[in-house]
Write an enzyme that holds these catalytic residues in place. Structure first.
Site, mmCIF file in Angstrom:
data_model
loop_
_atom_site.group_PDB
_atom_site.id
_atom_site.type_symbol
_atom_site.label_atom_id
_atom_site.label_comp_id
_atom_site.label_asym_id
_atom_site.label_seq_id
_atom_site.Cartn_x
_atom_site.Cartn_y
_atom_site.Cartn_z
ATOM 1 N N ASN A 9 0.759 -1.389 0.173
ATOM 2 C CA ASN A 9 0.131 -0.362 -0.477
ATOM 3 C C ASN A 9 0.934 1.436 0.530
ATOM 4 O O ASN A 9 1.441 1.991 1.027
ATOM 5 C CB ASN A 9 -1.112 -0.178 1.431
ATOM 6 C CG ASN A 9 -1.953 1.082 1.454
ATOM 7 O OD1 ASN A 9 -2.104 1.824 0.595
ATOM 8 N ND2 ASN A 9 -2.567 1.257 2.517
ATOM 9 N N LYS A 11 0.158 4.461 -0.199
ATOM 10 C CA LYS A 11 -0.226 5.474 0.030
ATOM 11 C C LYS A 11 0.150 6.825 -0.493
ATOM 12 O O LYS A 11 -0.245 6.991 -1.436
ATOM 13 C CB LYS A 11 0.085 5.415 1.813
ATOM 14 C CG LYS A 11 -0.204 4.446 2.542
ATOM 15 C CD LYS A 11 0.331 4.489 3.894
ATOM 16 C CE LYS A 11 -0.007 3.282 4.512
ATOM 17 N NZ LYS A 11 0.549 3.608 5.845
ATOM 18 N N HIS A 95 -9.785 1.320 5.926
ATOM 19 C CA HIS A 95 -8.154 1.716 6.092
ATOM 20 C C HIS A 95 -8.337 2.344 7.487
ATOM 21 O O HIS A 95 -8.777 4.001 6.623
ATOM 22 C CB HIS A 95 -7.155 2.257 4.785
ATOM 23 C CG HIS A 95 -5.731 2.430 5.709
ATOM 24 N ND1 HIS A 95 -5.350 3.268 6.744
ATOM 25 C CD2 HIS A 95 -4.852 1.201 5.148
ATOM 26 C CE1 HIS A 95 -3.874 2.550 6.712
ATOM 27 N NE2 HIS A 95 -3.597 1.588 6.378
ATOM 28 N N GLU A 97 -6.450 5.424 8.432
ATOM 29 C CA GLU A 97 -6.912 7.043 7.526
ATOM 30 C C GLU A 97 -7.562 7.212 6.969
ATOM 31 O O GLU A 97 -7.788 8.182 6.620
ATOM 32 C CB GLU A 97 -5.240 6.923 6.993
ATOM 33 C CG GLU A 97 -3.719 6.174 7.056
ATOM 34 C CD GLU A 97 -3.125 5.270 6.700
ATOM 35 O OE1 GLU A 97 -2.738 5.504 5.785
ATOM 36 O OE2 GLU A 97 -2.551 5.566 7.500
ATOM 37 N N GLU A 167 -5.486 -4.541 11.055
ATOM 38 C CA GLU A 167 -4.061 -3.909 10.870
ATOM 39 C C GLU A 167 -3.963 -2.905 12.166
ATOM 40 O O GLU A 167 -5.180 -1.692 11.818
ATOM 41 C CB GLU A 167 -4.350 -2.413 9.827
ATOM 42 C CG GLU A 167 -3.253 -2.797 8.323
ATOM 43 C CD GLU A 167 -3.277 -2.114 7.355
ATOM 44 O OE1 GLU A 167 -2.393 -2.235 7.440
ATOM 45 O OE2 GLU A 167 -4.640 -1.637 7.082
ATOM 46 N N GLY A 173 3.274 2.100 10.820
ATOM 47 C CA GLY A 173 3.842 3.469 10.835
ATOM 48 C C GLY A 173 4.610 4.227 12.280
ATOM 49 O O GLY A 173 5.431 4.401 12.716
ATOM 50 N N SER A 212 3.800 -1.997 10.832
ATOM 51 C CA SER A 212 5.001 -2.060 10.844
ATOM 52 C C SER A 212 5.413 -3.205 10.649
ATOM 53 O O SER A 212 6.645 -3.649 11.026
ATOM 54 C CB SER A 212 5.421 -1.401 12.132
ATOM 55 O OG SER A 212 5.282 0.293 12.367
#
Ligand code: 13P
Length: 256
Positions: A9, A11, A95, A97, A167, A173, A212
């Site tokens: 991904n 992003k 996701h 985000e 996730e 991250g 991560s």
């Protein structure tokens, strides 16, 4: 049999130059690696270029989002049929985000899931808890809630040929991945949760982990029976790291 699945991904990263270089390099390496499905999900503006660069290789195209609508007056949106038209197959939805930065709730994510299924695309449904929810011991409740919106509307069968990506938000991250044991516990919970409705569907469901993942922890992550793949952010932008992760996944098929 559940085939290992690695998705990069990207992003909001990449450029025309980066995409050609990375994808040509990756396709070349993939010729030597068997037993793993590999997908790259670049920013939408580069989908067509990425598809062209993949040419006739084993690499598959993914996308990072889709709209709930098929067509019409929805400025800035991209429909499932457009993604299909351009050659994308695996579409990330839900996701964290998008949930946090674009206020996408479980109902919106469910609509996206159904839009993809109606277009014969593969939803990669992201679920997972925040750090506070983890501390409060709510991980399983949150994951179940995020799945149940879909499960209750259309039953377990709609999960045929789909992917769930666990996730945990605290791991994304941060450089602080969940342990293989923590992931296995939640993946088993997810599979059992769906198996309560339909065990055959649960058995074939690909459950990925994201947060991560690096070349250093991938082999350990893949040692667990219910971890069928990984959804990789940062490390999917570094060719050597991504290839090492794919190699770890490719040995996974013997244990499924
Ligand atoms: P990182 O691998 O950078 O933690 O990102 C994970 C992710 O959000 C993939 O969708």
């Amino acid at each position: 049999m559940r085939h290992p699945l690695v998705i990069g991904n990207w992003k909001l990263n990449g450029s025309k130059k980066f995409i050609d270089k990375f994808i040509i390099g990756l396709c070349h390496k993939l010729d030597e690696i068997e037993g793993c499905t590999v997908v790259i999900a670049p920013p939408v503006v580069y989908l067509d270029q990425a598809k062209q660069a993949m040419c006739n290789s084993k690499l598959l195209l993914g996308a990072q989002n889709v709209d709930i609508n098929c067509s019409g007056a929805f400025t800035g949106e991209i429909s499932a049929s457009m993604l299909k038209d351009i050659g994308a197959q695996y579409i990330i939805i839900g996701h964290s985000e998008r949930r946090s930065l674009h206020s996408e709730d479980d109902q919106v994510v469910a609509k996206k899931f159904f839009a993809l299924k109606n277009t014969d695309l593969i939803p990669v449904l992201c679920i997972g808890e925040t750090a506070a929810e983890k501390i409060a011991g709510q991980t399983k409740t949150i994951c179940a809630r995020q799945i149940d919106v879909i499960l209750q509307l259309q039953g377990a069968e709609v999960f045929q040929n789909t992917v769930i990506a666990y996730e945990p938000i605290w791991a994304i991250g941060t450089g602080c991945a969940a342990t293989a044991e923590q992931i296995q516990t939640i993946h088993k919970f997810i599979r059992d949760h769906i198996a309560q409705k339909d065990s055959k569907i649960a058995d074939q469901l690909i459950i990925q982990y994201g947060g991560s993942v690096t070349k250093n922890n991938a082999a350990e992550i893949f040692s667990q029976p219910d971890i069928d793949g990984v959804l990789v952010g940062g490390a999917s932008l570094i060719l050597d790291s991504f290839i090492e992760i794919i190699k770890s996944a490719s040995t996974r098929q013997h244990k499924i």
